[in-house]
Scaffold this motif. Structure first.
Motif, mmCIF file in Angstrom:
data_model
loop_
_atom_site.group_PDB
_atom_site.id
_atom_site.type_symbol
_atom_site.label_atom_id
_atom_site.label_comp_id
_atom_site.label_asym_id
_atom_site.label_seq_id
_atom_site.Cartn_x
_atom_site.Cartn_y
_atom_site.Cartn_z
ATOM 1 N N ALA A 60 -9.523 2.627 13.593
ATOM 2 C CA ALA A 60 -9.166 4.024 13.338
ATOM 3 C C ALA A 60 -10.217 4.740 12.513
ATOM 4 O O ALA A 60 -10.358 5.968 12.595
ATOM 5 C CB ALA A 60 -7.821 4.088 12.624
ATOM 6 N N THR A 94 1.432 9.618 23.319
ATOM 7 C CA THR A 94 1.751 8.309 23.894
ATOM 8 C C THR A 94 1.785 8.369 25.416
ATOM 9 O O THR A 94 1.201 7.514 26.115
ATOM 10 C CB THR A 94 3.094 7.809 23.351
ATOM 11 O OG1 THR A 94 3.056 7.784 21.922
ATOM 12 C CG2 THR A 94 3.398 6.416 23.870
ATOM 13 N N ILE A 97 -1.792 8.880 26.835
ATOM 14 C CA ILE A 97 -2.614 7.666 26.808
ATOM 15 C C ILE A 97 -2.220 6.727 27.939
ATOM 16 O O ILE A 97 -3.077 6.165 28.656
ATOM 17 C CB ILE A 97 -2.474 6.976 25.439
ATOM 18 C CG1 ILE A 97 -3.170 7.820 24.357
ATOM 19 C CG2 ILE A 97 -3.075 5.570 25.470
ATOM 20 C CD1 ILE A 97 -2.936 7.321 22.950
ATOM 21 N N LEU A 153 -9.532 0.305 24.882
ATOM 22 C CA LEU A 153 -8.280 0.188 24.148
ATOM 23 C C LEU A 153 -8.464 0.541 22.675
ATOM 24 O O LEU A 153 -7.573 1.137 22.052
ATOM 25 C CB LEU A 153 -7.727 -1.232 24.285
ATOM 26 C CG LEU A 153 -6.371 -1.500 23.622
ATOM 27 C CD1 LEU A 153 -5.298 -0.597 24.211
ATOM 28 C CD2 LEU A 153 -5.989 -2.975 23.761
ATOM 29 N N GLY A 154 -9.605 0.196 22.117
ATOM 30 C CA GLY A 154 -9.872 0.500 20.711
ATOM 31 C C GLY A 154 -9.889 1.990 20.447
ATOM 32 O O GLY A 154 -9.334 2.461 19.445
ATOM 33 N N TYR A 155 -10.515 2.751 21.339
ATOM 34 C CA TYR A 155 -10.525 4.207 21.179
ATOM 35 C C TYR A 155 -9.105 4.762 21.248
ATOM 36 O O TYR A 155 -8.718 5.609 20.441
ATOM 37 C CB TYR A 155 -11.378 4.843 22.274
ATOM 38 C CG TYR A 155 -11.252 6.357 22.317
ATOM 39 C CD1 TYR A 155 -11.996 7.164 21.474
ATOM 40 C CD2 TYR A 155 -10.359 6.970 23.205
ATOM 41 C CE1 TYR A 155 -11.875 8.546 21.495
ATOM 42 C CE2 TYR A 155 -10.219 8.339 23.239
ATOM 43 C CZ TYR A 155 -10.974 9.125 22.383
ATOM 44 O OH TYR A 155 -10.841 10.490 22.397
ATOM 45 N N SER A 156 -8.315 4.296 22.182
ATOM 46 C CA SER A 156 -6.950 4.796 22.341
ATOM 47 C C SER A 156 -6.119 4.530 21.098
ATOM 48 O O SER A 156 -5.376 5.403 20.626
ATOM 49 C CB SER A 156 -6.290 4.144 23.557
ATOM 50 O OG SER A 156 -7.035 4.413 24.727
ATOM 51 N N ILE A 157 -6.256 3.299 20.546
ATOM 52 C CA ILE A 157 -5.485 2.966 19.348
ATOM 53 C C ILE A 157 -5.932 3.808 18.164
ATOM 54 O O ILE A 157 -5.102 4.353 17.416
ATOM 55 C CB ILE A 157 -5.624 1.457 19.025
ATOM 56 C CG1 ILE A 157 -4.957 0.629 20.129
ATOM 57 C CG2 ILE A 157 -5.009 1.139 17.661
ATOM 58 C CD1 ILE A 157 -5.150 -0.867 19.966
ATOM 59 N N GLY A 158 -7.258 3.936 17.985
ATOM 60 C CA GLY A 158 -7.778 4.739 16.883
ATOM 61 C C GLY A 158 -7.379 6.203 17.003
ATOM 62 O O GLY A 158 -6.992 6.849 16.013
ATOM 63 N N TYR A 159 -7.465 6.719 18.201
ATOM 64 C CA TYR A 159 -7.080 8.111 18.457
ATOM 65 C C TYR A 159 -5.606 8.334 18.134
ATOM 66 O O TYR A 159 -5.235 9.282 17.436
ATOM 67 C CB TYR A 159 -7.374 8.409 19.928
ATOM 68 C CG TYR A 159 -6.866 9.738 20.444
ATOM 69 C CD1 TYR A 159 -7.106 10.934 19.764
ATOM 70 C CD2 TYR A 159 -6.149 9.797 21.643
ATOM 71 C CE1 TYR A 159 -6.650 12.138 20.259
ATOM 72 C CE2 TYR A 159 -5.689 11.003 22.145
ATOM 73 C CZ TYR A 159 -5.936 12.168 21.446
ATOM 74 O OH TYR A 159 -5.479 13.360 21.929
ATOM 75 N N LEU A 160 -4.762 7.417 18.601
ATOM 76 C CA LEU A 160 -3.328 7.561 18.370
ATOM 77 C C LEU A 160 -2.991 7.445 16.883
ATOM 78 O O LEU A 160 -2.209 8.236 16.344
ATOM 79 C CB LEU A 160 -2.567 6.508 19.172
ATOM 80 C CG LEU A 160 -1.039 6.528 19.053
ATOM 81 C CD1 LEU A 160 -0.491 7.860 19.553
ATOM 82 C CD2 LEU A 160 -0.424 5.368 19.836
ATOM 83 N N ILE A 161 -3.603 6.470 16.194
ATOM 84 C CA ILE A 161 -3.311 6.276 14.773
ATOM 85 C C ILE A 161 -3.706 7.500 13.964
ATOM 86 O O ILE A 161 -2.927 7.998 13.129
ATOM 87 C CB ILE A 161 -4.034 5.021 14.239
ATOM 88 C CG1 ILE A 161 -3.400 3.753 14.819
ATOM 89 C CG2 ILE A 161 -3.980 4.982 12.705
ATOM 90 C CD1 ILE A 161 -4.128 2.484 14.435
#
Length: 404
Positions: A60, A94, A97, A153-161
């Motif tokens: 994140a 959510t 994504i 997946l890392g970008y998606s998680i960081g973006y969402l967080i």
């Protein structure tokens, strides 16, 4: 010889140089403007979100710029609106994504997958808005993940967080930093509607005395002004009710909005009948092919009734209606009812005279407490109801009563 130094370019005469008004009241009013407070809260939320975002660890930490964006998207003038918007934003992120990952599974980013994400996102957002009031940001979230993240997946998680952090900061700032209450604005709108309706009755009295022509533009302006004021009062009251939901300040500023909603219902009845009176007078002052002109004998008592009922409206919910004002209205309505009976007997069973008299009676009955209602008026022969009408009556408009 005495020299008068109270005049001239440097004199101190009040007639020559008016006292300069202090700008402080205007400055205070501007500083209290709701939009200025909203701007401050949005700036504060974005700043706090950035501080939190740059101090985070892990994936994140690579995308701190999304936290201020989340805070900005969540800020809304009311606490309940901010909560609703924040939840919609997180749900939309959510879904967006997941939609982007599905598109990436189909193929690499291209015109077809981008069109699929945008079109489906907009479609889902519209459907969710109608069914659940959500769907904010589905298409934009899907685009960011599809094009920038490219199935990462890392970008998606960081973006969402980071977006969730920003939304939570926005919710906190909205709830704790001077959450606005709009009760005073709603009360002011109700008072404006009451005064506008009272003024309209005085205006139609002037129209009757001055014999306005049926195509005089003042008729339309009066109707538009009253209708617009009524709509604004209802909107302001609904907004005041929303601003109190989840607002911690409501404990320190209690107000019975149920009473205000009773008032707006009464004033909407008043507005309805005032507009009907305006429409009928426009046609009947000089008459039409279907409606004879008002008789001269009817005009004087009608003007008297307009003034008397207007005075009752002016005092309603302010300091209480004075007994003398009610007595004058009762006398004017009794006189008018008698003239309406004569007019109905001589001209038409449902002529303008009787209809105007009944609309005035409806206005007076709506704003007068049941214990203070004037005595029964002589029947016009067209209505069997008594003056015990409740103020919450909802008028049913017919095409022949209300002009577009």
């Amino acid at each position: 010889m005495a020299v008068d130094d109270s005049s001239g370019p440097f004199g101190s005469s009040a007639t020559e140089r008016p006292a300069r008004r202090s700008p402080l009241p205007a400055v205070r009013q501007y500083l209290r403007h709701p939009h200025l407070l909203l701007s401050f809260k949005a700036a504060l939320a974005a700043g706090i979100a950035w501080v939190i975002a740059v101090s985070m660890q892990g994936v994140a930490a690579e995308y701190p710029y999304y936290a201020p964006l989340g805070a900005l998207l969540a800020i809304y003038p009311t606490v309940s609106g901010t909560v609703k918007l924040g939840l919609q934003t997180m749900a939309g992120l959510t879904i967006g994504i997941l939609l982007a990952f599905f598109a990436a599974w189909i193929g690499d980013p291209n015109a077809l997958t981008i069109a699929f994400v945008v079109g489906t996102g907009v479609l889902l957002a519209g459907w969710l808005k109608r069914t659940a009031g959500g769907g904010t940001g589905i298409a934009s979230a899907g685009l960011f993940v599809l094009i920038i993240g490219n199935n990462d997946l890392g970008y998606s998680i960081g973006y969402l967080i980071q977006m969730v952090v920003g939304v939570l900061v926005g919710l906190t700032v909205s709830a704790l930093v001077v959450p606005p209450l709009h009760s005073d604005a709603a009360v002011a709108k109700l008072a404006l509607l009451r005064r506008t309706a009272a003024q309209q009755l005085r205006d139609v009295s002037d129209a009757l005395r001055e014999n306005w022509s049926s195509n005089d533009q003042r008729w339309g302006r009066r109707r538009a002004d009253l209708s617009r004021t009524a709509e604004g009062a209802r909107e302001a009251l609904n907004y005041a009710q929303e601003s109190r939901k989840g607002n911690v300040r409501r404990r320190f500023h209690p107000r019975d909005l149920a009473k205000d909603f009773e008032h707006i219902e009464v004033l909407e009845v008043v507005t309805f009948h005032t507009l009907n009176i305006t429409n009928m007078l426009q046609d009947s002052i000089h008459g039409t092919s279907r409606e004879p002109a008002l008789s001269e004998d009817f005009k004087a008592p009608l003007q008297e009734a307009f003034t008397a009922v207007s005075n009752v409206l002016t005092q309603w919910t302010v300091d209480g209606i004075a007994g003398e004002t009610l007595d004058n209205a009762e006398k004017a309505m009794l006189h008018l009812a008698g003239k309406a009976n004569e007019s109905a007997a001589q001209e038409a069973p449902f002529g303008a005279a009787a209809s105007i008299a009944m609309s005035l009676h409806r206005i007076l009955a709506a704003v007068t407490p049941s214990t203070e209602l004037p005595g029964h008026y002589p029947s016009t022969g067209h209505d069997t109801e008594t003056p015990t009408e409740t103020p919450t009556e909802t008028p049913t408009e017919t095409p022949t009563e209300q002009r577009n």
